[in-house]
Design a protein around this motif. Structure first.
Motif, PDB file in Angstrom:
ATOM      1  N   PRO A 135     -10.305   5.651  11.999  1.00  0.00           N
ATOM      2  CA  PRO A 135     -11.213   5.694  10.833  1.00  0.00           C
ATOM      3  C   PRO A 135     -10.642   6.530   9.693  1.00  0.00           C
ATOM      4  CG  PRO A 135     -12.007   7.178  12.535  1.00  0.00           C
ATOM      5  CD  PRO A 135     -10.781   6.520  13.096  1.00  0.00           C
ATOM      6  N   SER A 136      -9.466   6.151   9.222  1.00  0.00           N
ATOM      7  CA  SER A 136      -8.852   6.853   8.089  1.00  0.00           C
ATOM      8  C   SER A 136      -7.831   5.920   7.460  1.00  0.00           C
ATOM      9  CB  SER A 136      -8.146   8.122   8.568  1.00  0.00           C
ATOM     10  OG  SER A 136      -7.051   7.768   9.392  1.00  0.00           O
ATOM     11  N   LEU A 137      -7.342   6.305   6.283  1.00  0.00           N
ATOM     12  CA  LEU A 137      -6.313   5.490   5.617  1.00  0.00           C
ATOM     13  C   LEU A 137      -4.980   6.231   5.644  1.00  0.00           C
ATOM     14  CD1 LEU A 137      -8.332   4.071   2.576  1.00  0.00           C
ATOM     15  CD2 LEU A 137      -7.607   2.852   4.639  1.00  0.00           C
ATOM     16  N   GLY A 138      -4.681   6.875   6.760  1.00  0.00           N
ATOM     17  CA  GLY A 138      -3.445   7.636   6.899  1.00  0.00           C
ATOM     18  C   GLY A 138      -2.270   6.793   7.339  1.00  0.00           C
ATOM     19  N   VAL A 139      -1.263   7.479   7.873  1.00  0.00           N
ATOM     20  CA  VAL A 139      -0.011   6.830   8.266  1.00  0.00           C
ATOM     21  C   VAL A 139      -0.224   5.762   9.331  1.00  0.00           C
ATOM     22  CG1 VAL A 139       2.295   7.201   9.221  1.00  0.00           C
ATOM     23  CG2 VAL A 139       1.304   8.907   7.720  1.00  0.00           C
ATOM     24  N   LEU A 140      -1.130   6.025  10.287  1.00  0.00           N
ATOM     25  CA  LEU A 140      -1.324   5.064  11.382  1.00  0.00           C
ATOM     26  C   LEU A 140      -1.897   3.747  10.859  1.00  0.00           C
ATOM     27  CD1 LEU A 140      -2.642   7.480  14.150  1.00  0.00           C
ATOM     28  CD2 LEU A 140      -0.415   6.329  14.101  1.00  0.00           C
ATOM     29  N   THR A 141      -2.845   3.834   9.929  1.00  0.00           N
ATOM     30  CA  THR A 141      -3.397   2.610   9.345  1.00  0.00           C
ATOM     31  C   THR A 141      -2.338   1.911   8.489  1.00  0.00           C
ATOM     32  OG1 THR A 141      -5.660   3.427   9.434  1.00  0.00           O
ATOM     33  CG2 THR A 141      -5.209   1.679   7.843  1.00  0.00           C
ATOM     34  N   ALA A 142      -1.554   2.672   7.755  1.00  0.00           N
ATOM     35  CA  ALA A 142      -0.472   2.076   6.955  1.00  0.00           C
ATOM     36  C   ALA A 142       0.533   1.383   7.870  1.00  0.00           C
ATOM     37  CB  ALA A 142       0.222   3.155   6.118  1.00  0.00           C
ATOM     38  N   ALA A 143       0.829   1.998   9.014  1.00  0.00           N
ATOM     39  CA  ALA A 143       1.758   1.384   9.969  1.00  0.00           C
ATOM     40  C   ALA A 143       1.167   0.092  10.531  1.00  0.00           C
ATOM     41  CB  ALA A 143       2.069   2.366  11.091  1.00  0.00           C
ATOM     42  N   ALA A 144      -0.135   0.100  10.793  1.00  0.00           N
ATOM     43  CA  ALA A 144      -0.804  -1.105  11.313  1.00  0.00           C
ATOM     44  C   ALA A 144      -0.760  -2.224  10.272  1.00  0.00           C
ATOM     45  CB  ALA A 144      -2.246  -0.782  11.692  1.00  0.00           C
ATOM     46  N   LEU A 145      -1.064  -1.898   9.021  1.00  0.00           N
ATOM     47  CA  LEU A 145      -1.078  -2.925   7.971  1.00  0.00           C
ATOM     48  C   LEU A 145       0.333  -3.435   7.677  1.00  0.00           C
ATOM     49  CD1 LEU A 145      -3.738  -1.403   5.539  1.00  0.00           C
ATOM     50  CD2 LEU A 145      -4.046  -3.267   7.185  1.00  0.00           C
ATOM     51  N   THR A 146       1.330  -2.611   7.948  1.00  0.00           N
ATOM     52  CA  THR A 146       2.718  -3.024   7.762  1.00  0.00           C
ATOM     53  C   THR A 146       3.161  -3.965   8.882  1.00  0.00           C
ATOM     54  OG1 THR A 146       3.226  -0.992   6.577  1.00  0.00           O
ATOM     55  CG2 THR A 146       5.097  -2.150   7.560  1.00  0.00           C
ATOM     56  N   ALA A 147       2.646  -3.724  10.086  1.00  0.00           N
ATOM     57  CA  ALA A 147       3.005  -4.564  11.236  1.00  0.00           C
ATOM     58  C   ALA A 147       2.214  -5.865  11.260  1.00  0.00           C
ATOM     59  CB  ALA A 147       2.767  -3.797  12.536  1.00  0.00           C
ATOM     60  N   ALA A 148       1.097  -5.911  10.534  1.00  0.00           N
ATOM     61  CA  ALA A 148       0.150  -7.020  10.654  1.00  0.00           C
ATOM     62  C   ALA A 148       0.570  -8.253   9.867  1.00  0.00           C
ATOM     63  CB  ALA A 148      -1.226  -6.565  10.177  1.00  0.00           C
ATOM     64  N   THR A 149       0.174  -9.416  10.381  1.00  0.00           N
ATOM     65  CA  THR A 149       0.218 -10.627   9.571  1.00  0.00           C
ATOM     66  C   THR A 149      -1.123 -10.811   8.860  1.00  0.00           C
ATOM     67  OG1 THR A 149      -0.508 -11.949  11.473  1.00  0.00           O
ATOM     68  CG2 THR A 149       1.872 -11.805  11.097  1.00  0.00           C
ATOM     69  N   ASP A 150      -2.190 -10.317   9.486  1.00  0.00           N
ATOM     70  CA  ASP A 150      -3.554 -10.552   8.994  1.00  0.00           C
ATOM     71  C   ASP A 150      -4.406  -9.285   9.103  1.00  0.00           C
ATOM     72  OD1 ASP A 150      -3.842 -13.806   8.999  1.00  0.00           O
ATOM     73  OD2 ASP A 150      -2.572 -13.126  10.655  1.00  0.00           O
ATOM     74  N   LEU A 151      -5.378  -9.199   8.201  1.00  0.00           N
ATOM     75  CA  LEU A 151      -6.334  -8.087   8.238  1.00  0.00           C
ATOM     76  C   LEU A 151      -7.757  -8.628   8.315  1.00  0.00           C
ATOM     77  CD1 LEU A 151      -7.374  -5.129   7.765  1.00  0.00           C
ATOM     78  CD2 LEU A 151      -7.108  -5.575   5.311  1.00  0.00           C
ATOM     79  N   LEU A 152      -8.523  -8.051   9.241  1.00  0.00           N
ATOM     80  CA  LEU A 152      -9.954  -8.351   9.348  1.00  0.00           C
ATOM     81  C   LEU A 152     -10.707  -7.038   9.132  1.00  0.00           C
ATOM     82  CD1 LEU A 152     -12.152 -10.496  10.140  1.00  0.00           C
ATOM     83  CD2 LEU A 152     -11.876  -9.700  12.498  1.00  0.00           C
ATOM     84  N   ILE A 153     -11.743  -7.080   8.280  1.00  0.00           N
ATOM     85  CA  ILE A 153     -12.479  -5.867   7.933  1.00  0.00           C
ATOM     86  C   ILE A 153     -13.900  -5.945   8.485  1.00  0.00           C
ATOM     87  CG2 ILE A 153     -13.259  -4.389   6.025  1.00  0.00           C
ATOM     88  CD1 ILE A 153     -11.141  -5.847   4.245  1.00  0.00           C
ATOM     89  N   PRO A 154     -14.182  -5.264   9.598  1.00  0.00           N
ATOM     90  CA  PRO A 154     -15.560  -5.262  10.094  1.00  0.00           C
ATOM     91  C   PRO A 154     -16.433  -4.401   9.180  1.00  0.00           C
ATOM     92  CG  PRO A 154     -14.094  -4.120  11.644  1.00  0.00           C
ATOM     93  CD  PRO A 154     -13.292  -4.448  10.429  1.00  0.00           C
TER      94      PRO A 154
END
Ligand code: ADP
Ligand code: MG
Length: 260
Positions: A135-154
């Motif tokens: 639940p933050s917009l830190g490095v881990l979320t940036a790493a996830a969005l970099t690895a992702a092909t798609d984003l889903l926002i609940p």
């Protein structure tokens, strides 16, 4: 949009929203199990130091020697850390140590790329990889969005629920500019949705209009069944397979499986 012909490697779906309690973890576990029940090879990645996803799949984080942290800081290969769960999905688990990882990664080269590069090692093993973001917009979320092909926002459709959506989309904009130009935003998934209230419908409309986002159907109904399921370490897809909450997640999973 990618087609079956041009696509190489798995679909990597980040489930992100920096607000806590919007059902990110519930969505990752439920969609993952639903996809596996349809025969897909699924890996779930727990990127939250609270390790709720790991726990909800019946794995006690305190008993683990290795976690996604060891992969991100580079000391372990992803194959050494992945677990097979009772739910027919594979899990790259989290432990509480992940809490220090943002700080450790901050001074490491390629921090946003580390998850993407690590997951390439298992690209041939999975059809879908689902990333449960913290639940933050830190490095881990940036790493996830970099690895992702798609984003889903609940999203829970209550007052002010969408304040953070703009910020999340700013992050997506930066990720596309610097680390992952092909990131595709699938849209928002209404969770704990009560369609009987005019309020929930109004909030959903306001969000999709302001941000130009798609709404993924069907919405996931509000039900106490979701709160009960993790206590057994089993998902609602197993404990209450015919419940309307389980059916809704199965329908969303089927749409994702059918999409390209
Ligand atoms: P997040 O990962 O975004 O913090 P969780 O998936 O942990 O959110 O869900 C937060 C809480 O909401 C949990 O107690 C969960 O059981 C509950 N919950 C999730 N989905 C629903 C739903 N559709 N209806 C009611 N409660 C839900
Ligand atoms: Mg969570």
């Amino acid at each position: 949009p990618r087609t079956a012909e041009t696509r190489s490697g798995p679909r990597v779906l980040a489930v992100a929203n920096q607000k806590g309690g919007v059902a990110k973890t519930t969505t990752v576990a439920s969609l993952g199990v639903a996809m596996a029940q349809r025969g897909a090879h699924v890996l779930l990645v727990d990127l939250d130091p609270q390790a709720s996803l790991t726990f909800s799949l019946g794995v006690d984080p305190e008993e683990l020697d290795l976690s996604v942290r060891d992969v991100l800081v580079g000391s372990k290969s992803v194959q050494d850390v992945i677990l097979v769960t009772d739910e027919a999905v594979h899990l790259l688990p989290a432990t509480i140590e992940l809490a220090q990882t943002e700080e450790t990664l901050a001074s490491m080269t390629g921090r946003e790329q580390r998850l993407r590069v690590a997951l390439e090692q298992v690209a041939d093993d999975y059809d879908w990889i689902l990333l449960d973001c913290p639940p933050s917009l830190g490095v881990l979320t940036a790493a996830a969005l970099t690895a992702a092909t798609d984003l889903l926002i609940p999203l829970q459709c209550e007052t002010l629920a969408h304040r953070g959506v703009g910020q999340l989309l700013d992050t997506v904009h930066d990720v596309r500019a610097f680390t992952n130009p092909d990131l595709s935003v699938i849209g928002v998934l209404p969770t704990a949705y009560d369609g009987r209230t005019r309020h929930a419908r109004a909030v959903l409309e306001a969000i999709t209009e302001s941000y130009g986002l798609e709404v993924v159907e069907p919405p996931i109904p509000r039900t106490v069944r979701f709160a009960e399921a993790p206590a057994y370490g089993r998902s609602i897809l197993q404990t209450a397979a015919t419940h309307r909450g389980a059916i809704a997640y199965r329908d969303v999973a089927d749409r994702l499986l059918a999409s390209t």
